[in-house]
Design a protein around this motif. Structure first.
Motif, PDB file in Angstrom:
ATOM      1  N   ASN A  93      18.430  17.772  63.365  1.00 59.17           N
ATOM      2  CA  ASN A  93      17.238  17.447  64.147  1.00 59.17           C
ATOM      3  C   ASN A  93      16.058  18.254  63.596  1.00 59.17           C
ATOM      4  OD1 ASN A  93      18.517  15.708  66.148  1.00 59.17           O
ATOM      5  ND2 ASN A  93      19.602  17.566  66.744  1.00 59.17           N
ATOM      6  N   HIS A  94      14.875  17.702  63.757  1.00 60.71           N
ATOM      7  CA  HIS A  94      13.707  18.309  63.133  1.00 60.71           C
ATOM      8  C   HIS A  94      13.039  19.371  63.988  1.00 60.71           C
ATOM      9  CE1 HIS A  94      13.619  15.544  59.677  1.00 60.71           C
ATOM     10  NE2 HIS A  94      14.204  14.716  60.531  1.00 60.71           N
ATOM     11  N   SER A  95      13.589  19.626  65.137  1.00 58.84           N
ATOM     12  CA  SER A  95      13.126  20.750  65.936  1.00 58.84           C
ATOM     13  C   SER A  95      14.349  21.341  66.616  1.00 58.84           C
ATOM     14  CB  SER A  95      12.080  20.312  66.972  1.00 58.84           C
ATOM     15  OG  SER A  95      12.613  19.358  67.855  1.00 58.84           O
ATOM     16  N   PRO A  96      14.383  22.644  66.777  1.00 57.09           N
ATOM     17  CA  PRO A  96      15.576  23.277  67.330  1.00 57.09           C
ATOM     18  C   PRO A  96      15.813  22.904  68.785  1.00 57.09           C
ATOM     19  CG  PRO A  96      13.765  24.844  67.197  1.00 57.09           C
ATOM     20  CD  PRO A  96      13.308  23.607  66.503  1.00 57.09           C
ATOM     21  N   LEU A  97      17.085  22.859  69.150  1.00 56.12           N
ATOM     22  CA  LEU A  97      17.453  22.576  70.525  1.00 56.12           C
ATOM     23  C   LEU A  97      17.547  23.883  71.302  1.00 56.12           C
ATOM     24  CD1 LEU A  97      20.223  19.905  69.968  1.00 56.12           C
ATOM     25  CD2 LEU A  97      17.843  19.529  70.590  1.00 56.12           C
ATOM     26  N   ASN A  98      17.052  23.869  72.518  1.00 58.14           N
ATOM     27  CA  ASN A  98      17.040  25.073  73.347  1.00 58.14           C
ATOM     28  C   ASN A  98      18.397  25.239  74.035  1.00 58.14           C
ATOM     29  OD1 ASN A  98      16.203  27.311  74.774  1.00 58.14           O
ATOM     30  ND2 ASN A  98      15.312  26.079  76.433  1.00 58.14           N
ATOM     31  N   LEU A  99      19.389  25.635  73.226  1.00 62.05           N
ATOM     32  CA  LEU A  99      20.741  25.761  73.761  1.00 62.05           C
ATOM     33  C   LEU A  99      21.507  26.811  72.962  1.00 62.05           C
ATOM     34  CD1 LEU A  99      22.722  24.514  75.851  1.00 62.05           C
ATOM     35  CD2 LEU A  99      23.424  22.920  74.092  1.00 62.05           C
ATOM     36  N   ASP A 100      22.319  27.598  73.635  1.00 65.30           N
ATOM     37  CA  ASP A 100      23.143  28.603  72.986  1.00 65.30           C
ATOM     38  C   ASP A 100      24.404  27.915  72.462  1.00 65.30           C
ATOM     39  OD1 ASP A 100      24.758  30.674  72.212  1.00 65.30           O
ATOM     40  OD2 ASP A 100      24.413  31.890  73.996  1.00 65.30           O
ATOM     41  N   PHE A 101      24.395  27.549  71.182  1.00 64.57           N
ATOM     42  CA  PHE A 101      25.507  26.792  70.630  1.00 64.57           C
ATOM     43  C   PHE A 101      26.771  27.635  70.502  1.00 64.57           C
ATOM     44  CE2 PHE A 101      22.100  23.912  69.290  1.00 64.57           C
ATOM     45  CZ  PHE A 101      22.661  22.702  69.665  1.00 64.57           C
ATOM     46  N   ALA A 102      26.625  28.926  70.339  1.00 63.28           N
ATOM     47  CA  ALA A 102      27.812  29.787  70.276  1.00 63.28           C
ATOM     48  C   ALA A 102      28.553  29.756  71.604  1.00 63.28           C
ATOM     49  CB  ALA A 102      27.411  31.212  69.912  1.00 63.28           C
ATOM     50  N   ALA A 103      27.807  29.855  72.690  1.00 63.84           N
ATOM     51  CA  ALA A 103      28.417  29.809  74.015  1.00 63.84           C
ATOM     52  C   ALA A 103      28.996  28.427  74.298  1.00 63.84           C
ATOM     53  CB  ALA A 103      27.391  30.178  75.085  1.00 63.84           C
ATOM     54  N   LEU A 104      28.278  27.380  73.883  1.00 64.26           N
ATOM     55  CA  LEU A 104      28.772  26.022  74.096  1.00 64.26           C
ATOM     56  C   LEU A 104      30.066  25.791  73.325  1.00 64.26           C
ATOM     57  CD1 LEU A 104      28.500  23.193  75.265  1.00 64.26           C
ATOM     58  CD2 LEU A 104      26.982  22.613  73.352  1.00 64.26           C
ATOM     59  N   ALA A 105      30.127  26.265  72.079  1.00 67.53           N
ATOM     60  CA  ALA A 105      31.344  26.115  71.274  1.00 67.53           C
ATOM     61  C   ALA A 105      32.521  26.793  71.951  1.00 67.53           C
ATOM     62  CB  ALA A 105      31.125  26.701  69.881  1.00 67.53           C
ATOM     63  N   LEU A 106      32.306  27.988  72.468  1.00 63.95           N
ATOM     64  CA  LEU A 106      33.364  28.714  73.157  1.00 63.95           C
ATOM     65  C   LEU A 106      33.859  27.932  74.370  1.00 63.95           C
ATOM     66  CD1 LEU A 106      35.100  31.232  73.633  1.00 63.95           C
ATOM     67  CD2 LEU A 106      33.136  32.239  74.850  1.00 63.95           C
ATOM     68  N   ASN A 107      32.935  27.401  75.147  1.00 61.96           N
ATOM     69  CA  ASN A 107      33.337  26.670  76.359  1.00 61.96           C
ATOM     70  C   ASN A 107      33.999  25.336  76.041  1.00 61.96           C
ATOM     71  OD1 ASN A 107      32.575  28.486  78.450  1.00 61.96           O
ATOM     72  ND2 ASN A 107      30.431  28.024  78.042  1.00 61.96           N
ATOM     73  N   ILE A 108      33.568  24.678  74.973  1.00 66.14           N
ATOM     74  CA  ILE A 108      34.221  23.433  74.575  1.00 66.14           C
ATOM     75  C   ILE A 108      35.683  23.707  74.239  1.00 66.14           C
ATOM     76  CG2 ILE A 108      34.381  21.686  72.747  1.00 66.14           C
ATOM     77  CD1 ILE A 108      31.336  21.661  72.639  1.00 66.14           C
ATOM     78  N   HIS A 109      35.925  24.760  73.474  1.00 62.71           N
ATOM     79  CA  HIS A 109      37.318  25.039  73.123  1.00 62.71           C
ATOM     80  C   HIS A 109      38.109  25.536  74.319  1.00 62.71           C
ATOM     81  CE1 HIS A 109      40.822  25.729  70.788  1.00 62.71           C
ATOM     82  NE2 HIS A 109      40.834  27.029  71.046  1.00 62.71           N
ATOM     83  N   ARG A 110      37.507  26.357  75.157  1.00 61.29           N
ATOM     84  CA  ARG A 110      38.199  26.809  76.364  1.00 61.29           C
ATOM     85  C   ARG A 110      38.684  25.611  77.176  1.00 61.29           C
ATOM     86  NH1 ARG A 110      33.744  31.190  78.531  1.00 61.29           N
ATOM     87  NH2 ARG A 110      34.674  33.102  77.678  1.00 61.29           N
ATOM     88  N   ILE A 111      37.796  24.654  77.348  1.00 59.33           N
ATOM     89  CA  ILE A 111      38.112  23.488  78.180  1.00 59.33           C
ATOM     90  C   ILE A 111      39.115  22.573  77.483  1.00 59.33           C
ATOM     91  CG2 ILE A 111      37.149  21.384  79.198  1.00 59.33           C
ATOM     92  CD1 ILE A 111      34.507  23.055  79.550  1.00 59.33           C
ATOM     93  N   SER A 112      38.813  22.187  76.239  1.00 60.16           N
ATOM     94  CA  SER A 112      39.671  21.207  75.562  1.00 60.16           C
ATOM     95  C   SER A 112      41.064  21.769  75.321  1.00 60.16           C
ATOM     96  CB  SER A 112      39.030  20.762  74.242  1.00 60.16           C
ATOM     97  OG  SER A 112      38.809  21.863  73.381  1.00 60.16           O
ATOM     98  N   TYR A 113      41.161  23.024  74.868  1.00 58.35           N
ATOM     99  CA  TYR A 113      42.469  23.614  74.617  1.00 58.35           C
ATOM    100  C   TYR A 113      43.285  23.687  75.906  1.00 58.35           C
ATOM    101  CZ  TYR A 113      46.108  26.977  73.415  1.00 58.35           C
ATOM    102  OH  TYR A 113      47.321  27.593  73.242  1.00 58.35           O
ATOM    103  N   SER A 114      42.651  24.118  76.979  1.00 60.23           N
ATOM    104  CA  SER A 114      43.373  24.239  78.252  1.00 60.23           C
ATOM    105  C   SER A 114      43.855  22.883  78.756  1.00 60.23           C
ATOM    106  CB  SER A 114      42.479  24.903  79.307  1.00 60.23           C
ATOM    107  OG  SER A 114      42.124  26.208  78.922  1.00 60.23           O
ATOM    108  N   PHE A 115      42.971  21.904  78.755  1.00 60.56           N
ATOM    109  CA  PHE A 115      43.333  20.584  79.264  1.00 60.56           C
ATOM    110  C   PHE A 115      44.436  19.941  78.425  1.00 60.56           C
ATOM    111  CE2 PHE A 115      39.966  18.877  82.308  1.00 60.56           C
ATOM    112  CZ  PHE A 115      39.526  20.132  82.691  1.00 60.56           C
TER     113      PHE A 115
END
Length: 220
Positions: A157-179
């Motif tokens: 994307n041509h402008s940065p997204l206002n989101l903590d991708f490190a935290a999002l990555a951690l939560n995606i794996h926490r959720i997907s791995y657990s489920f």
């Protein structure tokens, strides 16, 4: 039955050695479709691989080391799949972030579903043979993989997204791995994959603010 990090006696530096090690892993996986790891013998593994017992002990000190390496290889393959899918999705066109994550998740689930009996047993074996260090290494690998795929999305994307991708990555794996792991541990012949994907998506979506769910379009 707990071991330290993978104890491979002989590193497969040459292609022939790597093929031998891969053959032993493939034999173990083939047997795992029919019986538990406890039931199978090293002799059965080597017979299917077409090598002798001596060759097995050139690479591994015990069966648990082969199990640990198999787990490691399966996790690496799953991570590599996500890394390969990410640029394909990005090049396909502008996707909302939620859709991008959901399609990556679908690829991950399809790969696990295609060998779900093996994955169900590996999730159980991971708890039996993996040391805390090995488990942490695999966990970090998957979190880093999700972080990489999210960073690719942000960079496209041509402008940065206002989101903590490190935290999002951690939560995606926490959720997907657990489920995923809990579903297969409780039911090796699990069949509600569509519902599982929908449930994981709902949980992950909570960490993606609506304001950044769509890519920023370049100005003209």
């Amino acid at each position: 039955m707990t071991i330290s990090p993978i104890k491979v006696r002989r590193k497969p530096l040459q292609s022939r050695s790597r093929m031998t090690q891969d053959a032993l892993i493939e034999s173990f996986v083939r047997l795992l479709q029919e019986k538990s790891a406890v039931e199978m013998t090293i002799r059965e593994i080597t017979d299917i691989a077409g090598v002798g017992l001596g060759t097995f002990y050139e690479y591994f000190s015990q069966k648990e080391d082969l199990i640990a390496l198999t787990i490691h290889q399966f996790i690496k393959y799953n991570a590599r799949l996500l890394q390969q899918q990410a640029p394909l999705l990005i090049n396909h066109g502008h996707l909302p972030l939620k859709s991008y994550v959901q399609q990556l998740l679908q690829s991950q689930l399809e790969q696990i579903k295609s060998q779900q009996v093996i994955w169900a047993k590996l999730f159980l074996l991971e708890r039996q043979v993996s040391s805390p260090e090995a488990y942490q290494k695999h966990y970090a690998l998957m979190v880093d993989t999700w972080h990489t795929t999210l960073s690719l999305y942000a960079n496209a994307n041509h402008s940065p997204l206002n989101l903590d991708f490190a935290a999002l990555a951690l939560n995606i794996h926490r959720i997907s791995y657990s489920f995923i792991s809990q579903s297969l541990l409780c039911e090796a012949q699990f069949s509600q994959w569509s519902q599982l994907q929908a449930d994981i998506a709902i949980a992950i979506d909570a960490f993606i603010p609506h304001a950044v769910s769509s890519p920023s379009m370049p100005s003209t």
